[in-house]
Scaffold this motif. Sequence first.
Motif, PDB file in Angstrom:
ATOM      1  N   PRO B 145       0.823  -1.082   0.038  1.00  0.00           N
ATOM      2  CA  PRO B 145      -0.054  -0.016   0.038  1.00  0.00           C
ATOM      3  C   PRO B 145       1.045   1.177  -0.034  1.00  0.00           C
ATOM      4  N   MET B 146       0.428   2.245  -0.947  1.00  0.00           N
ATOM      5  CA  MET B 146       1.050   3.557  -0.755  1.00  0.00           C
ATOM      6  C   MET B 146       0.688   4.378   0.639  1.00  0.00           C
ATOM      7  N   ILE B 214       0.064   0.395  -4.453  1.00  0.00           N
ATOM      8  CA  ILE B 214      -1.412   0.824  -4.847  1.00  0.00           C
ATOM      9  C   ILE B 214      -2.051   1.274  -3.816  1.00  0.00           C
ATOM     10  N   TYR B 215      -3.350   1.851  -3.994  1.00  0.00           N
ATOM     11  CA  TYR B 215      -4.109   2.415  -2.936  1.00  0.00           C
ATOM     12  C   TYR B 215      -4.483   1.324  -1.845  1.00  0.00           C
ATOM     13  N   VAL B 221      -7.927  -5.590  -1.524  1.00  0.00           N
ATOM     14  CA  VAL B 221      -8.694  -6.702  -2.406  1.00  0.00           C
ATOM     15  C   VAL B 221      -7.638  -7.493  -2.646  1.00  0.00           C
ATOM     16  N   TRP B 222      -6.446  -7.081  -3.064  1.00  0.00           N
ATOM     17  CA  TRP B 222      -5.321  -8.138  -3.672  1.00  0.00           C
ATOM     18  C   TRP B 222      -4.959  -9.126  -2.584  1.00  0.00           C
ATOM     19  N   TYR B 225      -7.437 -11.948  -2.530  1.00  0.00           N
ATOM     20  CA  TYR B 225      -7.592 -12.740  -3.351  1.00  0.00           C
ATOM     21  C   TYR B 225      -6.235 -13.691  -3.272  1.00  0.00           C
ATOM     22  N   LEU B 226      -5.260 -13.321  -2.653  1.00  0.00           N
ATOM     23  CA  LEU B 226      -4.364 -14.416  -2.358  1.00  0.00           C
ATOM     24  C   LEU B 226      -4.690 -15.783  -1.525  1.00  0.00           C
ATOM     25  N   TYR B 227      -5.834 -15.511  -0.816  1.00  0.00           N
ATOM     26  CA  TYR B 227      -6.414 -16.481  -0.042  1.00  0.00           C
ATOM     27  C   TYR B 227      -7.309 -17.720  -0.791  1.00  0.00           C
ATOM     28  N   ILE B 228      -7.616 -17.206  -1.944  1.00  0.00           N
ATOM     29  CA  ILE B 228      -8.401 -18.022  -2.928  1.00  0.00           C
ATOM     30  C   ILE B 228      -7.636 -19.222  -3.340  1.00  0.00           C
TER      31      ILE B 228
END
Lengths: 119, 228
Positions: B145-146, B214-215, B221-222, B225-228
């Motif tokens: 995150p930025m 990224i924001y 959200v990113w 997704y890594l858990y899926i």
Amino acid sequence: MAAVPEPDEPAKRKPFKLLGILDVENIPCARDSILYGSLGSVVAGFGHFLLTSRIRRSCDVGVGGFILVTLGCWFHCRYNYAKQKIQQRITRQGMKNKLLYEGTHLDPERKQNNGNSSN
Amino acid sequence: MAAPAQLGLQNAASPIMEELIAFHDHALMIIFLISSLVLYIISLMLTTKLTHTSTMNAQEIEMIWTILPAMILIMIALPSLRILYMTDEFNKPYLTLKAIGHQWYWSYEYSDYEDLAFDSYIMPTYFLEPGEFRLLEVDNRTTLPMEADIRVLISSQDVLHSWAVPSLGVKTDAIPGRLNQAMVASMRPGLYYGQCSEICGSNHSFMPIVLEFIYFQDFEVWASYLYI
């Protein structure tokens, strides 16, 4: 990061560097300091020559004047540049906070108005 | 990342790098003035007809060329020490990232959440898409995150490596058996490239680092997704 130039864009020329090291085009305050230093050098050297008619000593005074005036302008300009950057950062942060928190309980203007009304 | 044949520093993406660039400008101006003075003195020495072969002492010039360099060194040292201590400041980090060097790739672990971990290998040239950078792209970018202080713990599994990202002003050795800590914070979203900076074998030049800032919302959200 530099982007790949498009075909119709003019090619970037190599940056000019004094003595091969000082990039006067891209370093903030460098160009102004060198120009003021050169002016100070000419004024000091020529003025000394007019007063004393000693050529070599006037050249020495000129070089000394160049160094001192360049250094003085450099510190003065960089100090103001740093102050300006800090103020820009504070302003940017303030604008962002206003956009984010306007109308919420975290709105700094709301807190300020509440403080004024209670006084 | 650097432009082709770039010699100067890359644009700053973190406050520390901005300070480093300002210090670099300051030191460069001092170097330029000293070089000008030395060139002038050399030209004087070469063009004078005066000689003095029996100098016994010269107290005044000795005083000048002792005190003046001392003052110049102090003028350089004070801002340098200020930045040195600034790089060691550790504010409360939002996130901790572990970067572990291997021969010849980096692996990253996000232990704040559950076990999020992945390897980051160089993208071979024949897999590159048009517009991607040769020897700099990786298969899995490190997403962060930025505008957040991020603690990076750097270590190594085998030999010495070094985790470096020039535009963020960070370069920290990855030493086997040791945990080194660095703080990273980007002011802008974007991709920031780096390369291994300690010789570590035949593929030392082929283990790049890519940070994708990224924001916050997109980072969450990113991460999910890594858990899926």
